[in-house]
Design a protein around this motif. Structure first.
Motif, PDB file in Angstrom:
ATOM      1  N   LEU A 100      40.821  84.327  21.139  1.00  0.00           N
ATOM      2  CA  LEU A 100      41.160  84.235  19.718  1.00  0.00           C
ATOM      3  C   LEU A 100      41.963  82.983  19.387  1.00  0.00           C
ATOM      4  N   GLU A 101      42.960  82.669  20.192  1.00  0.00           N
ATOM      5  CA  GLU A 101      43.853  81.544  19.884  1.00  0.00           C
ATOM      6  C   GLU A 101      43.097  80.219  19.808  1.00  0.00           C
ATOM      7  N   ALA A 102      42.242  79.981  20.806  1.00  0.00           N
ATOM      8  CA  ALA A 102      41.474  78.728  20.822  1.00  0.00           C
ATOM      9  C   ALA A 102      40.511  78.670  19.654  1.00  0.00           C
ATOM     10  N   SER A 103      39.904  79.810  19.314  1.00  0.00           N
ATOM     11  CA  SER A 103      38.950  79.833  18.209  1.00  0.00           C
ATOM     12  C   SER A 103      39.644  79.585  16.872  1.00  0.00           C
ATOM     13  N   VAL A 104      40.785  80.227  16.669  1.00  0.00           N
ATOM     14  CA  VAL A 104      41.546  80.015  15.432  1.00  0.00           C
ATOM     15  C   VAL A 104      41.887  78.534  15.265  1.00  0.00           C
ATOM     16  N   SER A 105      42.353  77.907  16.333  1.00  0.00           N
ATOM     17  CA  SER A 105      42.730  76.499  16.272  1.00  0.00           C
ATOM     18  C   SER A 105      41.533  75.625  15.874  1.00  0.00           C
ATOM     19  N   SER A 106      40.367  75.923  16.442  1.00  0.00           N
ATOM     20  CA  SER A 106      39.195  75.103  16.119  1.00  0.00           C
ATOM     21  C   SER A 106      38.731  75.343  14.692  1.00  0.00           C
ATOM     22  N   TRP A 107      38.807  76.597  14.220  1.00  0.00           N
ATOM     23  CA  TRP A 107      38.408  76.875  12.836  1.00  0.00           C
ATOM     24  C   TRP A 107      39.381  76.244  11.834  1.00  0.00           C
ATOM     25  N   GLU A 108      40.650  76.154  12.191  1.00  0.00           N
ATOM     26  CA  GLU A 108      41.600  75.460  11.317  1.00  0.00           C
ATOM     27  C   GLU A 108      41.179  74.003  11.125  1.00  0.00           C
ATOM     28  N   GLU A 109      40.762  73.357  12.195  1.00  0.00           N
ATOM     29  CA  GLU A 109      40.297  71.973  12.095  1.00  0.00           C
ATOM     30  C   GLU A 109      39.030  71.875  11.248  1.00  0.00           C
ATOM     31  N   ILE A 110      38.116  72.822  11.446  1.00  0.00           N
ATOM     32  CA  ILE A 110      36.871  72.822  10.670  1.00  0.00           C
ATOM     33  C   ILE A 110      37.188  72.974   9.188  1.00  0.00           C
TER      34      ILE A 110
END
Length: 348
Positions: A329-339
């Motif tokens: 979850l943590e890594a995915s959240v970080s990448s979606w924030e950038e998107i």
């Protein structure tokens, strides 16, 4: 970092079974965790009968009428997950907003995708796999070199809680199987040859989840020891993995970022798969699964797993950890924030 984008529209509907629909389901869980206001615009009627309809309502997801673009306003972001109908709908969608996003879950390009790129109707292309982005981006830029069109990679979330780890299975037989849509391309022509010729000290019991007449015409009639099911309404994914010590899955397709890989790793079913596409980034050969170049490899490694249960259990545990690493979850959240920050910079 938090995102200034607070609302996202989706054309399509999430599903429990099937690559893109399942990916969408898990990403919606991430977006709701991020307090994003999620709106679904289905492509067809009958969405009230979808398995995830009540869950979406419970999550507070807004569900609109099929293809109702009147709910869109200028500057709204709308996304389609590997959805051919979304591509067909894009000319109408662009009348309302220019922030159109397409996730291509394949390693090849839709003809419609290239056509829309020429017209400049897709504002952002998203990929789950950097290797695929690097391959597809130059092909699309040949159609249109507009620098404002964005190409990005995100880390897809996998909701492990839906697939409990199974440490011990039946000792009466060696369970194996493969899972996909029923499409013929998802089956290697030599699938039955591989299943017949791998050996086991226990009786083999196979299960093909996602099998219909198209599959049968491609590979032939499965042996009597292989059960087939059309879809998850006949056999749930969880029951499939409960059956499978290994997922023995030769295909004629090149997978981008196969969702069933996460399901298998979470469930403790060791992957024996093709040495190409997203499998090469997901599976650590000999540690969390097996990557195969030839039918002989599939036969050898399936047999090895049948004869070496301790190694198989060690690999299943390692694969579980690998899945958490890749789809957390943590890594995915970080990448979606950038998107989402990049989406806010797209022309409105």
């Amino acid at each position: 970092m938090s995102t200034s984008l607070k609302k996202i529209y989706v054309n399509g509907f999430p599903s429990l079974y099937g690559g893109a629909g399942t990916e969408l389901h898990h990403q919606i869980l991430v977006w709701k965790h991020m307090d994003i206001d999620v709106h679904i615009i289905p492509t067809n009627d009958g969405f009230q009968n979808e398995a995830l309809y009540l869950e979406m309502l419970g999550l507070g997801v807004h569900i609109h009428a099929p293809n109702d673009w009147s709910v869109l306003e200028e500057g709204d972001a709308i996304i389609g997950f590997c959805n051919g109908e979304y591509l067909e709908n894009l000319p109408a969608i662009r009348q309302k907003t220019r922030r159109t996003i397409f996730v291509n879950c394949m390693t090849w390009l839709f003809n419609k995708e290239k056509e829309l790129m020429k017209q400049g109707l897709i504002a952002m292309f998203l990929y789950q796999n950097e290797e695929v982005r690097q391959k597809n981006m130059p092909l699309l830029k040949r159609c249109n070199d507009d620098p404002s069109i964005a190409f990005m990679t995100f880390k897809p979330y996998f909701h492990n809680d839906s697939f409990p780890f199974i440490a011990e299975r039946s000792g009466e037989y060696f369970g194996c199987g493969r899972i996909s849509r029923q499409d013929a391309d998802k089956f290697a022509a030599n699938t039955l040859h591989i299943y017949e010729y791998f050996v086991s000290p226990l009786f083999k019991r196979g299960l093909f989840l996602g099998f219909d007449q198209r599959s049968r015409e491609k590979i032939g009639e499965p042996y009597g020891w292989i059960r087939t099911a059309r879809d998850q309404r006949e056999v749930s994914q969880q029951d499939f993995y409960k059956h499978c010590e290994i997922v023995l899955q030769p295909t004629d397709t090149t997978e981008n970022w196969p969702r069933v890989g996460f399901e298998a790793m979470a469930s403790g079913s060791v992957l024996v798969v093709d040495n190409r596409g997203g499998w090469r980034q997901m599976v650590e050969h000999g540690k969390t699964g097996w990557l195969c170049d030839h039918e002989r490899d599939f036969i050898y490694y399936a047999s090895k797993m049948a004869y070496e249960p301790n190694l198989r259990r060690d690999m299943a545990e390692a694969a579980r950890e690998r899945g958490l690493e890749l789809g957390g979850l943590e890594a995915s959240v970080s990448s979606w924030e950038e998107i989402f920050e990049a989406v806010e910079q797209l022309p409105a």
